[in-house]
Design a protein around this motif. Structure first.
Motif, mmCIF file in Angstrom:
data_model
loop_
_atom_site.group_PDB
_atom_site.id
_atom_site.type_symbol
_atom_site.label_atom_id
_atom_site.label_comp_id
_atom_site.label_asym_id
_atom_site.label_seq_id
_atom_site.Cartn_x
_atom_site.Cartn_y
_atom_site.Cartn_z
ATOM 1 N N CYS A 82 42.769 39.078 41.123
ATOM 2 C CA CYS A 82 42.353 39.480 39.783
ATOM 3 C C CYS A 82 43.623 39.734 38.963
ATOM 4 C CB CYS A 82 41.507 40.753 39.845
ATOM 5 S SG CYS A 82 40.023 40.588 40.871
ATOM 6 N N VAL A 83 43.731 39.083 37.820
ATOM 7 C CA VAL A 83 44.976 39.109 37.056
ATOM 8 C C VAL A 83 44.714 39.527 35.614
ATOM 9 C CG1 VAL A 83 47.039 37.821 36.415
ATOM 10 C CG2 VAL A 83 45.787 37.193 38.489
ATOM 11 N N ASP A 84 45.413 40.554 35.164
ATOM 12 C CA ASP A 84 45.341 40.967 33.764
ATOM 13 C C ASP A 84 46.057 39.926 32.905
ATOM 14 O OD1 ASP A 84 44.897 42.750 31.543
ATOM 15 O OD2 ASP A 84 47.000 43.316 31.697
ATOM 16 N N SER A 85 45.825 39.962 31.596
ATOM 17 C CA SER A 85 46.437 38.972 30.703
ATOM 18 C C SER A 85 47.545 39.582 29.848
ATOM 19 C CB SER A 85 45.375 38.341 29.802
ATOM 20 O OG SER A 85 45.968 37.380 28.947
ATOM 21 N N ASP A 86 47.184 40.323 28.806
ATOM 22 C CA ASP A 86 48.166 40.841 27.852
ATOM 23 C C ASP A 86 49.152 41.784 28.532
ATOM 24 O OD1 ASP A 86 46.749 39.410 26.038
ATOM 25 O OD2 ASP A 86 46.188 41.104 24.765
ATOM 26 N N GLY A 87 50.435 41.475 28.398
ATOM 27 C CA GLY A 87 51.470 42.315 28.979
ATOM 28 C C GLY A 87 51.712 42.054 30.444
ATOM 29 N N CYS A 88 50.891 41.193 31.037
ATOM 30 C CA CYS A 88 51.013 40.875 32.455
ATOM 31 C C CYS A 88 51.389 39.405 32.628
ATOM 32 C CB CYS A 88 49.702 41.188 33.171
ATOM 33 S SG CYS A 88 49.698 40.767 34.937
ATOM 34 N N VAL A 89 50.521 38.529 32.162
ATOM 35 C CA VAL A 89 50.815 37.091 32.142
ATOM 36 C C VAL A 89 51.357 36.681 30.779
ATOM 37 C CG1 VAL A 89 49.793 34.783 32.238
ATOM 38 C CG2 VAL A 89 49.128 36.513 33.920
ATOM 39 N N MET A 90 50.724 37.191 29.728
ATOM 40 C CA MET A 90 51.086 36.807 28.364
ATOM 41 C C MET A 90 51.948 37.883 27.697
ATOM 42 S SD MET A 90 49.852 33.811 27.822
ATOM 43 C CE MET A 90 50.133 33.756 26.065
ATOM 44 N N ASP A 91 53.026 37.439 27.082
ATOM 45 C CA ASP A 91 53.900 38.343 26.322
ATOM 46 C C ASP A 91 53.308 38.504 24.927
ATOM 47 O OD1 ASP A 91 55.912 39.845 25.287
ATOM 48 O OD2 ASP A 91 57.458 38.311 25.428
ATOM 49 N N THR A 92 52.264 39.309 24.845
ATOM 50 C CA THR A 92 51.513 39.432 23.594
ATOM 51 C C THR A 92 51.320 40.874 23.136
ATOM 52 O OG1 THR A 92 49.474 39.406 24.892
ATOM 53 C CG2 THR A 92 50.174 37.305 23.935
ATOM 54 N N MET A 93 51.471 41.825 24.030
ATOM 55 C CA MET A 93 51.066 43.192 23.703
ATOM 56 C C MET A 93 51.840 43.786 22.535
ATOM 57 S SD MET A 93 50.080 45.232 27.183
ATOM 58 C CE MET A 93 49.808 46.727 26.232
ATOM 59 N N TYR A 132 34.204 38.817 49.024
ATOM 60 C CA TYR A 132 35.626 38.986 49.293
ATOM 61 C C TYR A 132 35.889 40.365 49.895
ATOM 62 C CZ TYR A 132 36.098 34.866 46.366
ATOM 63 O OH TYR A 132 35.979 33.600 45.849
ATOM 64 N N PRO A 133 36.485 40.426 51.076
ATOM 65 C CA PRO A 133 36.800 41.725 51.689
ATOM 66 C C PRO A 133 37.830 42.483 50.847
ATOM 67 C CG PRO A 133 36.981 39.927 53.291
ATOM 68 C CD PRO A 133 36.872 39.296 51.942
ATOM 69 N N GLU A 134 37.768 43.789 50.900
ATOM 70 C CA GLU A 134 38.707 44.604 50.126
ATOM 71 C C GLU A 134 40.154 44.318 50.503
ATOM 72 O OE1 GLU A 134 37.303 48.524 50.917
ATOM 73 O OE2 GLU A 134 35.700 48.425 49.409
ATOM 74 N N GLN A 135 40.409 44.115 51.796
ATOM 75 C CA GLN A 135 41.782 43.872 52.239
ATOM 76 C C GLN A 135 42.313 42.520 51.790
ATOM 77 O OE1 GLN A 135 39.146 44.150 54.231
ATOM 78 N NE2 GLN A 135 39.237 42.756 55.991
ATOM 79 N N ASN A 136 41.428 41.650 51.303
ATOM 80 C CA ASN A 136 41.828 40.319 50.826
ATOM 81 C C ASN A 136 41.790 40.219 49.306
ATOM 82 O OD1 ASN A 136 41.827 39.759 53.529
ATOM 83 N ND2 ASN A 136 40.592 37.914 53.395
ATOM 84 N N THR A 137 41.642 41.351 48.643
ATOM 85 C CA THR A 137 41.515 41.367 47.184
ATOM 86 C C THR A 137 42.724 42.068 46.567
ATOM 87 O OG1 THR A 137 39.102 41.398 47.349
ATOM 88 C CG2 THR A 137 40.060 42.060 45.247
ATOM 89 N N LEU A 138 43.305 41.430 45.555
ATOM 90 C CA LEU A 138 44.513 41.947 44.920
ATOM 91 C C LEU A 138 44.344 41.957 43.409
ATOM 92 C CD1 LEU A 138 47.573 42.752 45.142
ATOM 93 C CD2 LEU A 138 48.084 40.301 44.938
ATOM 94 N N MET A 139 44.641 43.103 42.789
ATOM 95 C CA MET A 139 44.680 43.221 41.336
ATOM 96 C C MET A 139 46.139 43.204 40.906
ATOM 97 S SD MET A 139 43.078 43.618 38.414
ATOM 98 C CE MET A 139 43.784 43.808 36.769
ATOM 99 N N ILE A 140 46.442 42.371 39.907
ATOM 100 C CA ILE A 140 47.800 42.267 39.388
ATOM 101 C C ILE A 140 47.775 42.685 37.929
ATOM 102 C CG2 ILE A 140 49.717 40.690 38.930
ATOM 103 C CD1 ILE A 140 48.450 38.904 41.196
ATOM 104 N N GLY A 141 48.582 43.683 37.566
ATOM 105 C CA GLY A 141 48.557 44.173 36.192
ATOM 106 C C GLY A 141 49.821 44.927 35.835
#
Length: 267
Positions: A7-18, A195-204
């Motif tokens: 799971c990937v956030d967008s603004d300020g994480c992937v996109m330089d928009t914030m 998806y098991p919890e141990q296989n789930t990653l949040m990126i932000g």
């Protein structure tokens, strides 16, 4: 079904928009629509940027950030907006419009007008947004091993347009934005796909991303403000290999320490 969920956030994480979105649209339009006195505008905008960009509340939903700043300046007549922000399951213009249908208060109407004007301004200002260096390569690396879902509290149309314009959608399976609920709820729904919890990653890049991960008992990798390119590179080269074999706990704790220290130093 793929084994891992990213799971990937967008603004300020992937996109330089914030930064430009808040400094050009969110803050100034809030001051205009909520009729902040001219002599108070500079202080209001400084507070806006501190709350939304340069502190541990960085990245909060737009309506939460709006309410926090209005409260910080003791703006009166925002009781109904306060109640809605505290209780709504969905931070979207659709949900706000439904609240206006029920209550017809000025604070709710101004909040919706503000949000629509922000969206219009961002839509008309193309060319300022760009992905952070190494972000696309990072997304492609994640996609090799599982499902990649954008999990953002931003407007879906804006996210889709930005990601398509910069060729990022090739590395994404789904977009889950503000119209699908809060981040924690979105992750919960995605996990139900098996998806098991141990296989789930949040990126932000913000504390709200970490909170959403913690509420779902899933892993979190931070993109450090001001060090985004390096964060994406380390995700690929250092963190991901360990995560895939369930040996990332100690590394994750180290990154969390860096994350909080970096937010404290952000100005």
């Amino acid at each position: 079904m793929t084994k891992y969920l990213f799971c990937v956030d967008s603004d300020g994480c992937v996109m330089d928009t914030m930064t430009y979105k808040h400094q050009q649209f969110f803050g100034p339009l809030a001051a205009k629509i909520f009729e902040i006195p001219k002599q108070e505008t500079q202080r209001f905008l400084k507070s806006w940027n501190q709350i939304n960009l340069y502190s541990k509340t960085r990245g909060v939903n737009r309506f939460v950030g709006l309410l926090m700043t209005l409260k910080a300046h003791k703006i009166k007549g925002i009781q109904r907006l306060d109640t809605w922000v505290q209780t709504t399951p969905e931070f979207s213009e659709r949900a706000l419009a439904h609240e206006i249908y029920k209550y017809q208060t000025d604070d709710l109407k101004k909040a919706l007008q503000w949000s629509k004007e922000v969206n219009a301004g961002i839509h008309q200002t193309k060319g300022l947004d760009r992905p952070f260096e190494n972000a696309l390569a990072g997304l492609k690396a994640l996609k090799k091993y599982g499902k990649v879902a954008v999990v953002s509290s931003a407007n879906r149309d804006a996210i889709e347009a930005e990601w398509e314009r910069h060729g990022l959608l090739v590395a994404v399976d789904e977009l889950w934005c503000q119209d699908r609920g809060k981040k924690a709820e979105i992750i919960r729904q995605l996990k139900l796909e098996g998806y098991p919890e141990q296989n789930t990653l949040m990126i932000g890049d913000a504390a709200g991303d970490l909170t959403a991960a913690e509420q779902n008992n899933v892993h979190f990798y931070p993109i450090l403000v001001g060090h985004e390119a390096r964060s994406w590179q380390e995700l690929q080269e250092v963190f991901l290999p360990r995560f895939l074999v369930h040996q990332s706990s100690e590394l994750e704790a180290n990154y969390l320490t860096k994350f909080w220290n970096n937010l404290d130093q952000t100005k």
